[in-house]
Scaffold this motif. Structure first.
Motif, short mmCIF file in Angstrom:
data_model
loop_
_atom_site.label_atom_id
_atom_site.label_comp_id
_atom_site.label_asym_id
_atom_site.label_seq_id
_atom_site.Cartn_x
_atom_site.Cartn_y
_atom_site.Cartn_z
N THR A 258 -2.78 2.59 -7.29
CA THR A 258 -3.02 1.71 -6.14
C THR A 258 -4.40 1.06 -6.21
O THR A 258 -5.34 1.64 -6.75
N GLN B 86 6.72 1.17 -4.75
CA GLN B 86 6.60 1.02 -6.20
C GLN B 86 7.81 1.55 -6.95
O GLN B 86 8.03 1.19 -8.10
N PRO C 286 -4.04 7.66 -0.90
CA PRO C 286 -3.95 7.01 -2.21
C PRO C 286 -2.84 7.60 -3.09
O PRO C 286 -2.36 8.70 -2.84
N SER D 121 3.59 3.96 -1.78
CA SER D 121 4.04 4.39 -3.10
C SER D 121 5.57 4.37 -3.21
O SER D 121 6.11 4.17 -4.30
N PHE E 66 0.81 -1.22 0.00
CA PHE E 66 0.00 0.00 0.00
C PHE E 66 0.84 1.26 0.00
O PHE E 66 0.35 2.35 0.26
#
Ligand code: SAH
Length: 352
Positions: free
Chosen positions: A288, A110, A284, A107, A105
């Protein structure tokens, strides 16, 4: 630095003088360090330099949160965030370029991982923020708290992080008390035990799930260090320290970990531990698959924990208009993990 000065034939106390110039006065020019001899100043100009990472972007949120994007080298940048509140100012510092942990969850995950920050790169974030804020806000002590909650897993960059913590606590640098410095970890158990031997800063643990099956999916590090081992390490960390609690962070993901049952299980799990819970509404980011829980759900979750005697605070979302909120820090990472490729072969988490 002491060894450096002794090598130059100087007294070790030059260290405290220079630390003060750099960290307290924000002076980078050796010529301006007037309590050093002219000869030493001259020598320092020849062999040393004081340089901080270049600020390539500075953003201010409507709520007063500030974010700096710092360039470390040709391909890598990290972010640092300042969060002002009524009685304190908290700086959120990064410890790695990217992160290797791959939490579902987050970022930063990523972006992949490139490298550890040096001690200088970690403490530079405090220095750059202090200098800028002092100029802008015209106050002496703007940063009252530091949290290692930016990009990276601080306990996977152990030595550099510990040295930076020492500078944050050093009276000749920032003089922050152990209660005003918080290290947040996803739970690297052996490093937690080592930390206890060398540091006494406050601890926050990213728990996010009350049982292993779910935590394995959200925080893959859990497969290596499951919850019972993590909580045992937490108990060891605070043993012998009076009146100290560990903060457990819990990001609320709609339909994934936010039910009343999750709350009850979490309360039983933490029973008997000096624990506080910090609920973090999910922030967010593009791509996602998770969603933030409704405020009603967040409040109900909090009430269940409170009714079972757990001090619970819902972290206010700050700086999300500039992507400065928890889990939104991305910086710029030359990924070396080839995460995109690895991800393609992995089973999708059966979440929303
Ligand atoms: N690696 C350390 C330091 C990061 S701290 C750790 O895991 O604790 C950042 C905190 O924000 C962690 O609790 C992390 O789990 C949480 N977080 C990550 N992504 C988030 C998101 N999208 N929304 C809210 N919180 C998030």
């Amino acid at each position: 630095m002491e060894a450096f000065f002794v090598d130059l034939g100087e007294k070790a106390f030059r260290t405290s003088q220079v630390l003060k110039w750099i960290h307290q006065q924000g002076v980078y020019d050796f010529d301006a360090m007037t309590n050093l001899s002219k000869a030493l100043r001259h020598r320092l100009k020849e062999i040393a330099e004081i340089r901080t990472p270049e600020v390539i972007l500075e953003q201010s949120s409507e709520d007063g949160t500030r974010k700096w994007l710092l360039r470390l080298d040709s391909g890598n940048c990290v972010e640092t965030v300042f969060i002002p509140e009524a009685n304190r100012g908290t700086l959120c510092v990064s410890s790695q370029v990217g992160c290797a942990l791959d939490c579902a969850f987050c970022s930063t995950a990523q972006q992949g991982f490139n490298r550890n920050l040096t001690t200088a790169e970690i403490i530079s974030q405090v220095l750059v923020a202090t200098r800028t804020l002092r100029g802008d806000l015209d106050k002496d002590r703007v940063i009252t708290n530091v949290v290692l909650m930016g990009m990276g897993e601080p306990l996977l960059n152990f030595n550099n992080v510990v040295r930076a913590l020492q500078l944050m606590q050093d009276d000749f640098a920032y003089g922050l008390s152990k209660r005003r410095i918080t290290l947040s970890t996803a739970g690297v158990v052996p490093a937690l035990d080592r930390l206890r031997d060398v540091s006494d800063v406050s601890l926050a643990v990213s728990l996010h799930a009350p049982y292993d099956e779910l935590r394995n999916e959200l925080v893959p590090l859990n497969r290596k260090y499951p919850i019972d081992e993590l909580l045992a390490a937490c108990r060891r960390y605070i043993s012998g320290q009076s009146h100290r609690a560990i903060t457990f962070e819990y990001v609320l993901l709609a339909g994934v970990n936010d039910s009343a049952q999750h709350a009850r299980d979490l309360a039983s799990l933490l029973k008997g531990l000096p624990a506080k819970v910090n609920l973090i509404p999910f922030n967010p980011f593009p791509g996602t698959r998770f969603k933030r829980s409704d405020d009603l759900v967040i409040n109900a979750f909090r009430d269940i924990l409170m009714s079972r005697g757990l001090t619970t605070i819902t972290r206010r979302t700050r700086g999300d208009d500039i992507d400065a909120a928890c889990g939104q820090l991305a910086g710029k990472v030359m990924d070396r993990t080839k995460r995109q490729l690895r991800g393609a072969g992995q089973a999708e988490f059966a979440g929303p």
